[in-house]
Scaffold this active site. Structure first.
Site, short mmCIF file in Angstrom:
data_model
loop_
_atom_site.label_atom_id
_atom_site.label_comp_id
_atom_site.label_asym_id
_atom_site.label_seq_id
_atom_site.Cartn_x
_atom_site.Cartn_y
_atom_site.Cartn_z
N CYS A 140 0.87 -1.18 0.00
CA CYS A 140 0.00 0.00 0.00
C CYS A 140 0.90 1.23 0.00
O CYS A 140 1.89 1.26 0.73
CB CYS A 140 -0.87 0.00 1.25
SG CYS A 140 -1.91 1.46 1.43
N HIS A 151 -8.95 -3.34 -2.35
CA HIS A 151 -7.99 -2.55 -1.57
C HIS A 151 -8.39 -1.08 -1.57
O HIS A 151 -8.40 -0.43 -0.51
CB HIS A 151 -6.59 -2.75 -2.18
CG HIS A 151 -5.50 -2.02 -1.49
ND1 HIS A 151 -4.45 -2.66 -0.85
CD2 HIS A 151 -5.27 -0.68 -1.32
CE1 HIS A 151 -3.65 -1.74 -0.33
NE2 HIS A 151 -4.12 -0.54 -0.61
N GLU A 152 -8.73 -0.55 -2.75
CA GLU A 152 -9.05 0.89 -2.84
C GLU A 152 -10.39 1.20 -2.18
O GLU A 152 -10.53 2.22 -1.50
CB GLU A 152 -9.05 1.34 -4.31
CG GLU A 152 -7.70 1.18 -5.02
CD GLU A 152 -6.52 1.74 -4.24
OE1 GLU A 152 -6.70 2.75 -3.53
OE2 GLU A 152 -5.42 1.16 -4.34
N HIS A 160 -10.10 1.64 1.46
CA HIS A 160 -9.61 2.95 1.89
C HIS A 160 -10.75 3.94 2.13
O HIS A 160 -10.64 4.85 2.95
CB HIS A 160 -8.65 3.54 0.85
CG HIS A 160 -7.24 3.07 0.98
ND1 HIS A 160 -6.50 3.24 2.13
CD2 HIS A 160 -6.41 2.45 0.09
CE1 HIS A 160 -5.27 2.74 1.95
NE2 HIS A 160 -5.20 2.25 0.72
ZN ZN Z 1 -3.57 1.35 -0.07
#
Ligand code: ZN
Length: 214
Positions: free
Chosen positions: A112, A154-155, A158
Site C-alpha cells: 500500500c 484494496h481501494e 480505503h
Molecule cells: Zn492502499
C-alpha cells in the site's frame, strides 16, 4: 496545487475516516476534476496501481486505478497467470459500491502506498462487482477477478477507513527489500511453512472454567 500530491502514511487520521460521497455538481467542479488529474499523476509517479482520495488527505469517495503493462514487466508469464493479473487501463471510480461475487478467495502479497515499503499477505475475494460513477458522472459497472479484483477491494477499503494491514496475516509482514531478499518466489502458505509461528506468551489466556452450576 503541486504536481504530485503528498501520500499520507498510516497513523494519519484521514486514513481511518469514512469518506463521504461526491455529488454530481461537485464532481463536475474544476477542483475535483483537477484533483483527479493530480491523483492520476501521483499514482503513476509513486508508482502504484490504485490511489484513493483519503490517501492524499481528501476524505472523498474517489479512487483512481491503472495497472499498466510496464508495472508487470518484472513478472514472468507464469506469475502473471498465477495472479490473474493483466493490464487495466486508467479509470476513475466515484461513490463505488463493491459486492463480492462467489466464495473463492485468494491469498497473495500486496502493498500500500500509505504503508510505504512494506509487503504482507492479504486474503481477498477472487471476484467482485463494482457499481460506481466515472469521472463524468456516468454510471459504470465492473466485473473483475484476480489481481484487478484485489486492487478494487484494496481501494474501496480505503474509503471505509480500512488499511490492508487490518486484513493481513501480520506474521507475513516484511519490508519490500526483505521480502525480495528472503521470500522471492514464496507463496503466503510456503512462507508460513518456512517461518512457523513464534510463541506469544503474554497476555496469558486463562484456562476455561467448567461451569458446574455452583
Ligand atoms: Zn492502499
Amino acid at each position: 496545487m503541486p504536481p504530485f500530491l503528498k501520500i499520507r502514511q498510516v497513523g494519519d487520521p484521514v486514513l481511518r475516516q469514512r469518506a463521504r460521497p461526491l455529488g454530481l455538481d461537485e464532481l463536475a467542479s474544476p477542483r475535483i476534476q483537477d484533483l483527479i488529474e493530480h491523483m492520476r499523476d501521483t499514482m503513476r509517479d509513486a508508482p502504484g496501481v490504485g490511489l484513493a482520495a483519503p490517501q492524499i488527505g481528501e476524505s472523498l469517495q474517489l479512487v483512481v486505478v491503472e495497472d499498466p503493462p510496464q508495472l508487470q514487466a518484472g513478472l514472468t508469464p507464469e506469475q502473471l497467470a498465477e495472479r490473474e493479473r493483466g493490464a487495466v487501463p486508467f479509470h476513475v471510480l466515484v461513490n463505488p459500491q463493491l459486492t463480492v461475487v462467489g466464495e473463492d478467495t485468494v491469498d497473495a502479497f500486496e502493498g500500500c502506498l500509505s504503508l510505504s515499503s512494506f509487503v504482507m499477505a492479504v486474503k481477498r475475494a477472487r471476484r467482485v462487482r463494482v457499481e460506481a460513477l466515472d469521472q463524468h458522472g456516468r454510471g459504470i459497472r465492473i466485473e473483475a477477478s484476480g489481481w484487478y479484483a484485489r486492487i478494487l477491494q484494496h481501494e474501496c477499503d480505503h474509503l471505509r477507513g480500512v488499511v490492508c494491514i487490518d486484513r493481513a496475516d501480520t506474521r507475513t509482514l516484511a519490508t519490500s527489500d526483505n521480502h525480495g531478499r528472503s521470500w522471492r518466489g514464496f507463496t503466503p502458505d510456503s512462507l508460513r511453512e518456512a517461518q512457523p509461528p513464534g510463541e506469544l506468551v503474554w497476555p496469558s489466556v486463562p484456562e476455561p472454567v467448567d461451569d458446574d452450576g455452583g
